[in-house]
Scaffold this motif. Structure first.
Motif, PDB file in Angstrom:
ATOM      1  N   CYS A  16       0.963  -1.246   0.063  1.00 37.84           N
ATOM      2  CA  CYS A  16       0.225  -0.171  -0.113  1.00 37.84           C
ATOM      3  C   CYS A  16       1.017   1.263  -0.002  1.00 37.84           C
ATOM      4  O   CYS A  16       0.512   2.382  -0.571  1.00 37.84           O
ATOM      5  CB  CYS A  16      -1.016  -0.082   1.159  1.00 37.84           C
ATOM      6  SG  CYS A  16      -2.171  -1.247   0.904  1.00 37.84           S
ATOM      7  N   ALA A  20     -10.934   1.925   2.044  1.00 37.17           N
ATOM      8  CA  ALA A  20     -10.359   2.655   0.950  1.00 37.17           C
ATOM      9  C   ALA A  20     -11.275   2.816  -0.234  1.00 37.17           C
ATOM     10  O   ALA A  20     -11.264   4.135  -0.748  1.00 37.17           O
ATOM     11  CB  ALA A  20      -8.934   2.034   0.349  1.00 37.17           C
ATOM     12  N   LEU A  21     -11.876   1.774  -0.365  1.00 34.58           N
ATOM     13  CA  LEU A  21     -13.033   1.949  -1.718  1.00 34.58           C
ATOM     14  C   LEU A  21     -14.175   2.926  -1.364  1.00 34.58           C
ATOM     15  O   LEU A  21     -14.356   3.504  -2.331  1.00 34.58           O
ATOM     16  CB  LEU A  21     -13.269   0.542  -2.010  1.00 34.58           C
ATOM     17  CG  LEU A  21     -12.461  -0.458  -2.570  1.00 34.58           C
ATOM     18  CD1 LEU A  21     -13.068  -2.041  -2.719  1.00 34.58           C
ATOM     19  CD2 LEU A  21     -12.135   0.068  -3.884  1.00 34.58           C
ATOM     20  N   LEU A  51     -12.747   6.395  -1.857  1.00 35.09           N
ATOM     21  CA  LEU A  51     -12.705   6.667  -3.548  1.00 35.09           C
ATOM     22  C   LEU A  51     -13.807   7.085  -4.116  1.00 35.09           C
ATOM     23  O   LEU A  51     -14.001   7.834  -5.059  1.00 35.09           O
ATOM     24  CB  LEU A  51     -12.066   5.182  -4.101  1.00 35.09           C
ATOM     25  CG  LEU A  51     -10.525   5.245  -4.002  1.00 35.09           C
ATOM     26  CD1 LEU A  51     -10.012   3.890  -4.725  1.00 35.09           C
ATOM     27  CD2 LEU A  51      -9.764   6.356  -4.488  1.00 35.09           C
ATOM     28  N   PHE A  82      -5.881   5.028  -2.917  1.00 30.92           N
ATOM     29  CA  PHE A  82      -6.056   3.601  -2.328  1.00 30.92           C
ATOM     30  C   PHE A  82      -5.078   3.263  -1.442  1.00 30.92           C
ATOM     31  O   PHE A  82      -5.198   2.585  -0.308  1.00 30.92           O
ATOM     32  CB  PHE A  82      -6.513   2.702  -3.461  1.00 30.92           C
ATOM     33  CG  PHE A  82      -6.804   1.252  -3.075  1.00 30.92           C
ATOM     34  CD1 PHE A  82      -8.037   0.957  -2.779  1.00 30.92           C
ATOM     35  CD2 PHE A  82      -5.687   0.324  -2.793  1.00 30.92           C
ATOM     36  CE1 PHE A  82      -8.199  -0.315  -2.269  1.00 30.92           C
ATOM     37  CE2 PHE A  82      -5.975  -0.943  -2.354  1.00 30.92           C
ATOM     38  CZ  PHE A  82      -7.267  -1.439  -1.862  1.00 30.92           C
TER      39      PHE A  82
END
Length: 311
Positions: free
Chosen positions: A50, A131-132, A135, A83
């Motif tokens: 990451c 994270a998604l 986003l 991300f």
């Protein structure tokens, strides 16, 4: 080009060389070495991957310094970096939870290690979903009319405000977890390996506090305190150096403090032989160093907690 942005470009370029190379090395050595296959090592690898994605943010910033990029375009270019930033932030919490389970219920942890890929997937579910979700929020903040220096805060619009605030509370929970793990370990009769773990935990916590917590705190203040938007944005861009710096030295820290990683890196690079780690995944109240004096010094055990340090 503004002088402050030029200075920031020089700083980021220097950090990029160290950080990208180091985190790539950490990912490669984990796949290369059979001794680095515990859940903890896999989580460390995920965090480094990451961080590797996070460093692509500097590439986007470098491009935007010479070619005008809209905020919408910046969002699309920065999807991997964004991300990586979100998931890396939550990864530290996942490692802490793994260590907490290991010391609170060693027997259960040993069973989880037998299904490590399923267990690893469960631990990584929150970082990925978190994270998604951010986003998706950032996708709704795209602005095709505004030209920006392409760094994480600018790529997300107001979605960065949500990240700064939620990230602060996530990292606020990390030090107490690691501190509790440290206290539990102190109750176990210490040998050299356990003492090494204490130092490793201290380094981990310091990186979290000095890196993410500093950035989150400054980011939260720029969101909550009344100030000029341009000044707030520049502060956010500069405070990102704390994240990049704390993420840049993963390989250095583990090479210096962990015999497992050090020997694995040297073996992968062809400059040494790899030390075989003990296949243990639990915490045990083992004999003290004095009681071990009649046997050979044990080999490094990364599966026991995190990393081992040659004392």
């Amino acid at each position: 080009m503004e002088l402050l942005l030029v200075i920031l470009l020089v700083i980021y370029s220097t950090i990029f060389v160290v950080g990208f190379t180091g985190n790539l090395l950490m990912v490669l050595v984990t796949f290369h070495s059979k001794n680095l296959r515990s859940t903890c090592n896999m989580l460390i690898c995920a965090c480094c991957f990451c961080d590797l994605l996070l460093f692509t943010d500097i590439i986007a910033f470098f491009i935007s310094m010479f070619f005008p990029i809209t905020q919408e375009t910046c969002f699309y270019i920065n999807i991997p970096a964004d991300f990586g930033a979100f998931a890396s932030n939550a990864c530290v919490l996942a490692v802490g939870i793994d260590r907490l389970i290991a010391v609170v219920n060693p027997a259960r942890y040993k069973m989880l290690e037998h299904e490590r890929f399923k267990y690893f997937t469960i631990l990584m579910a929150f970082p990925v979903i978190y994270a998604l979700a951010l986003l998706v929020v950032g996708f709704g903040q795209r602005d095709p009319t505004r030209t920006v220096p392409c760094l994480l805060p600018n790529s997300l619009g107001h979605a960065y405000d949500y990240f700064a605030l939620t990230s602060f509370f996530i990292n606020l929970a990390v030090p107490p977890i690691y501190l509790y793990v440290y206290v539990r370990i102190r109750k176990i009769r210490m040998n050299s390996s356990m003492k090494a773990v204490f130092k490793s935990l201290s380094v981990t916590v310091c990186l979290v506090v000095c890196g993410w917590m500093t950035t989150d705190l400054i980011g939260a203040l720029t969101v909550t305190l009344p100030m000029d938007p341009k000044v707030a944005n520049m502060i956010q861009l500069y405070c990102g150096t704390f994240i990049f710096t704390s993420s840049a030295f993963n390989a250095v820290v583990y090479y210096k403090l962990s015999r497992d990683y050090r020997s694995a890196m040297r073996a992968m690079l062809g400059i040494g032989n790899e030390t075989h780690a003990l296949k243990s995944t639990t915490y045990r109240e083992g004999p003290t160093d004095n009681q071990r004096s009649t046997v050979n010094h044990p080999s490094t055990n990364t599966n026991a907690l995190n990393t081992d340090i040659r004392l």
